[in-house]
Write a protein that holds these residues in place. Structure first.
Motif, mmCIF file in Angstrom:
data_model
loop_
_atom_site.group_PDB
_atom_site.id
_atom_site.type_symbol
_atom_site.label_atom_id
_atom_site.label_comp_id
_atom_site.label_asym_id
_atom_site.label_seq_id
_atom_site.Cartn_x
_atom_site.Cartn_y
_atom_site.Cartn_z
ATOM 1 N N GLU A 13 28.877 37.337 41.702
ATOM 2 C CA GLU A 13 29.914 36.105 41.255
ATOM 3 C C GLU A 13 29.717 35.435 39.555
ATOM 4 O O GLU A 13 30.532 35.264 39.048
ATOM 5 C CB GLU A 13 29.636 34.838 42.007
ATOM 6 C CG GLU A 13 30.540 33.595 41.710
ATOM 7 C CD GLU A 13 29.965 31.971 42.992
ATOM 8 O OE1 GLU A 13 29.734 32.399 43.669
ATOM 9 O OE2 GLU A 13 30.333 30.905 42.099
ATOM 10 N N ASP A 42 30.453 38.790 36.997
ATOM 11 C CA ASP A 42 32.035 38.000 37.037
ATOM 12 C C ASP A 42 32.593 36.896 35.910
ATOM 13 O O ASP A 42 33.247 37.050 35.290
ATOM 14 C CB ASP A 42 32.488 37.806 38.224
ATOM 15 C CG ASP A 42 32.558 38.903 38.949
ATOM 16 O OD1 ASP A 42 32.413 39.927 38.702
ATOM 17 O OD2 ASP A 42 32.772 39.047 40.177
ATOM 18 N N ASP A 59 43.891 37.687 33.927
ATOM 19 C CA ASP A 59 44.007 37.284 35.003
ATOM 20 C C ASP A 59 45.255 35.633 35.190
ATOM 21 O O ASP A 59 46.233 35.399 35.521
ATOM 22 C CB ASP A 59 42.537 36.686 35.934
ATOM 23 C CG ASP A 59 42.254 37.464 37.026
ATOM 24 O OD1 ASP A 59 42.196 37.706 36.859
ATOM 25 O OD2 ASP A 59 40.565 36.912 36.232
ATOM 26 N N HIS A 113 35.440 29.286 36.606
ATOM 27 C CA HIS A 113 36.388 29.960 37.929
ATOM 28 C C HIS A 113 36.167 31.511 37.769
ATOM 29 O O HIS A 113 36.517 31.841 38.876
ATOM 30 C CB HIS A 113 37.103 29.357 37.561
ATOM 31 C CG HIS A 113 37.759 27.845 37.745
ATOM 32 N ND1 HIS A 113 37.218 27.827 38.888
ATOM 33 C CD2 HIS A 113 37.933 27.248 37.077
ATOM 34 C CE1 HIS A 113 37.848 26.099 39.288
ATOM 35 N NE2 HIS A 113 38.370 25.914 37.810
ATOM 36 N N ARG A 158 47.481 31.008 40.331
ATOM 37 C CA ARG A 158 46.694 31.591 40.840
ATOM 38 C C ARG A 158 45.756 31.180 41.680
ATOM 39 O O ARG A 158 44.938 30.676 42.307
ATOM 40 C CB ARG A 158 45.671 31.893 39.556
ATOM 41 C CG ARG A 158 46.261 33.403 39.014
ATOM 42 C CD ARG A 158 45.990 35.054 39.908
ATOM 43 N NE ARG A 158 45.216 35.159 40.336
ATOM 44 C CZ ARG A 158 44.205 36.536 40.247
ATOM 45 N NH1 ARG A 158 44.680 36.680 38.766
ATOM 46 N NH2 ARG A 158 44.455 37.021 40.644
ATOM 47 N N ASP A 206 45.385 31.326 44.508
ATOM 48 C CA ASP A 206 44.175 32.633 45.294
ATOM 49 C C ASP A 206 42.565 31.841 44.843
ATOM 50 O O ASP A 206 41.727 32.015 45.880
ATOM 51 C CB ASP A 206 44.207 33.565 45.189
ATOM 52 C CG ASP A 206 44.464 34.366 43.838
ATOM 53 O OD1 ASP A 206 44.705 34.105 43.396
ATOM 54 O OD2 ASP A 206 42.946 35.083 42.979
ATOM 55 N N ARG A 207 42.672 31.878 43.759
ATOM 56 C CA ARG A 207 41.297 31.172 43.295
ATOM 57 C C ARG A 207 40.678 30.212 43.543
ATOM 58 O O ARG A 207 39.594 29.272 43.616
ATOM 59 C CB ARG A 207 41.952 31.864 41.766
ATOM 60 C CG ARG A 207 41.505 32.962 40.624
ATOM 61 C CD ARG A 207 40.409 33.225 41.220
ATOM 62 N NE ARG A 207 40.854 34.736 40.463
ATOM 63 C CZ ARG A 207 39.360 35.113 39.524
ATOM 64 N NH1 ARG A 207 38.678 35.053 39.371
ATOM 65 N NH2 ARG A 207 40.150 36.386 39.429
ATOM 66 N N MET A 210 40.855 29.390 46.699
ATOM 67 C CA MET A 210 41.000 29.320 48.102
ATOM 68 C C MET A 210 39.515 30.825 48.338
ATOM 69 O O MET A 210 40.134 32.123 47.596
ATOM 70 C CB MET A 210 41.492 30.099 49.096
ATOM 71 C CG MET A 210 43.000 28.696 49.265
ATOM 72 S SD MET A 210 44.300 29.230 50.269
ATOM 73 C CE MET A 210 43.781 29.898 51.218
ATOM 74 N N TYR A 211 38.897 31.268 48.387
ATOM 75 C CA TYR A 211 37.945 32.154 48.628
ATOM 76 C C TYR A 211 36.385 32.249 49.690
ATOM 77 O O TYR A 211 36.711 31.456 50.703
ATOM 78 C CB TYR A 211 37.656 32.302 47.336
ATOM 79 C CG TYR A 211 36.014 31.430 47.027
ATOM 80 C CD1 TYR A 211 35.153 31.432 47.357
ATOM 81 C CD2 TYR A 211 36.702 30.583 46.459
ATOM 82 C CE1 TYR A 211 34.563 29.866 46.907
ATOM 83 C CE2 TYR A 211 36.085 29.027 45.837
ATOM 84 C CZ TYR A 211 34.733 29.260 45.977
ATOM 85 O OH TYR A 211 33.672 27.978 46.276
ATOM 86 N N THR A 225 36.455 26.789 58.439
ATOM 87 C CA THR A 225 36.880 26.737 56.478
ATOM 88 C C THR A 225 36.086 24.872 56.311
ATOM 89 O O THR A 225 36.672 24.411 56.831
ATOM 90 C CB THR A 225 38.262 26.661 57.090
ATOM 91 O OG1 THR A 225 38.708 27.907 57.030
ATOM 92 C CG2 THR A 225 39.089 26.257 55.312
ATOM 93 N N ARG A 256 34.823 29.859 54.567
ATOM 94 C CA ARG A 256 36.103 29.662 53.565
ATOM 95 C C ARG A 256 36.115 29.212 53.118
ATOM 96 O O ARG A 256 36.532 27.723 53.484
ATOM 97 C CB ARG A 256 37.105 30.440 54.278
ATOM 98 C CG ARG A 256 38.580 30.840 53.612
ATOM 99 C CD ARG A 256 39.500 31.253 53.969
ATOM 100 N NE ARG A 256 40.338 30.447 55.204
ATOM 101 C CZ ARG A 256 41.918 29.785 54.979
ATOM 102 N NH1 ARG A 256 42.246 30.354 54.174
ATOM 103 N NH2 ARG A 256 41.937 29.052 55.340
ATOM 104 N N HIS A 257 36.370 28.983 51.668
ATOM 105 C CA HIS A 257 36.739 27.574 50.712
ATOM 106 C C HIS A 257 37.883 27.173 50.204
ATOM 107 O O HIS A 257 38.607 28.219 50.287
ATOM 108 C CB HIS A 257 35.979 27.885 49.511
ATOM 109 C CG HIS A 257 34.665 27.516 49.564
ATOM 110 N ND1 HIS A 257 33.423 28.087 50.217
ATOM 111 C CD2 HIS A 257 33.709 26.504 48.805
ATOM 112 C CE1 HIS A 257 32.050 28.316 50.442
ATOM 113 N NE2 HIS A 257 32.059 27.502 49.727
#
Lengths: 273, 273
Positions: free
Chosen positions: A121, A124, A148, A170, A267, A269-270, A272-273, B5, B33-34
């Motif tokens: 992380e 990245d 992105d 992020h 995005r 998805d960013r 939620m991970y 979650t 999960r976040h």
């Protein structure tokens, strides 16, 4: 004149505790003095900070507010039991219900950042910062396919700080690309962005605010004139609307709000991970 | 595979709540999960997020952890009372003791960021970001007198991300300046920095780690070779020691930790305001 002090005492950097504590304190009209005391991770340092808190209490005649995030039980006990402040334990307040819920005890280990520099992380994030720097202000159209997000907008609409924030916070590779008078004259969206429209996001700004900002950089220029600011903003908004690019106005928004809105809209998805 | 979650539900960006919540969750071995749900500031959005939480609870067969920072009482009540999660109220938990201590009620007003874009603090932050960008990697020796901090160190020791972080988070004008082989051959500290030594801070790094990082950028070059990395790091450390410049190793530290240490050591005023 502040006559009350708020301490943020942490075994780490205390940055999150302070930012979070501030958003709570902002609910009050009071404007206390802030003191952050990071890396309080030994008994000695704990006693030292307690002396500082108690001295402040005496001088100000009011007990300081002490937000703490301390994991080590011994250090915690010293600050909690010996300081003459209103101690708000931001950590253990939530650790206890979570221990009950998970049915396991927490590790009570200091150094939540340890080894962070080696994590994927973190790597990245650094890579995203380098990417955003290399793709600031349309410097490079290379590798836009690995972006992105690509922020577009007129000069000084807030693209650079937002890109850097997205990268730093992020790990999002955010390029930014200016919309300039030449684009408006041609009436064409920059051709290097055309294949990447789906990840473009626009920033706009009130012409009056833009005029102020540009005036500080280049006073009395055509660039900063209110007529030109109005022209560029109008043309940029028309272009973004025509190209179907989502956009927002940065005028009354913080970098954090702009970044969060962009992620939510293009995005998700960013988040939620 | 996460089978639980964690939601971060906020009427603002939720960034601070998530960062802070993460540091608490890091005390546990579990890797949930976040999901961050920002800008939940209406009754409708509150009901929507409750539906999402309850659906997740059903699918996972475990109640989600729900960190909330919600100011509006109506929105708060919906999420708190209707969601089938373990709700941890990061806001009101601390608001109540503070109301008692200050002897006043808080304003319970959403929009803690409102007008932020016009505040002096915010303007300073943007200006600091522009300054740090213009003074990245020794690009400009102009205006170094207005820098708050000048980071020095060999190429890829972490100067750029740290400068940008200092600017973005703390509004600190942080320039950065590379120490290069030519400086070591001459045996002289860069002359443009000489008048500003008091605000210089050094970053160093393990040669092995530097070798890795440089290898990714320029594989099999002299620049990235382990011999050259060892040489540059040794020379840079010798130079900083001789010039009396405080320094630390970035090898095992996060950007946040490096930035906080720099402020504590050379700009302690920035931790108190």
């Amino acid at each position: 004149m502040p006559n009350r002090t708020v301490f943020f005492v942490s075994d780490g950097t205390g940055i999150t505790a302070e930012t979070f504590g501030n958003s709570i304190l902002n609910q009050f009209a009071a404007k206390p003095r802030h003191v952050r005391r990071p890396f309080i991770d030994t008994v000695d340092k704990a006693h030292q900070v307690v002396r500082e808190i108690n001295h402040t209490a005496e001088v100000e005649g009011k007990r300081p507010i002490v937000f703490i995030t301390l994991v080590d039980r011994e250090v915690l006990a010293i600050v909690k039991d010996l300081s003459k402040g209103l101690v708000l334990d931001m950590f253990n307040t939530f650790i206890e219900p979570l221990e009950a819920e998970f049915g396991i005890t927490s590790n009570h280990r200091v150094g939540r950042f340890s080894d962070v520099a080696k994590s994927q992380e973190y790597t990245d994030r650094i890579e995203a910062i380098n990417f955003s720097l290399a793709h600031d202000d349309g410097q490079s159209a290379k590798n836009l396919e690995s972006a992105d997000v690509i922020l577009v907008g007129v000069s000084r609409s807030g693209k650079t700080p937002t890109s850097l924030y997205l990268a730093m916070q992020h790990g999002v590779k955010a390029a930014n690309y200016p919309l300039i008078p030449e684009d408006f004259e041609r009436g064409k969206f920059p051709s290097s962005l055309a294949p990447h429209k789906a990840k473009c996001f626009g920033l706009t700004i009130d012409p009056e605010r833009l005029n102020q900002i540009r005036h500080e950089r280049r006073p009395n220029s055509k660039y900063s004139s209110i007529e030109n600011c109005r022209y560029e903003v109008r043309e940029a908004e028309t272009m973004m609307r025509r190209e179907g690019i989502a956009w927002l106005s940065s005028t009354h928004k913080s970098i954090e709000e702009i970044a969060t809105t962009i992620l939510r809209d293009i995005r998700p998805d960013r988040l939620m991970y």
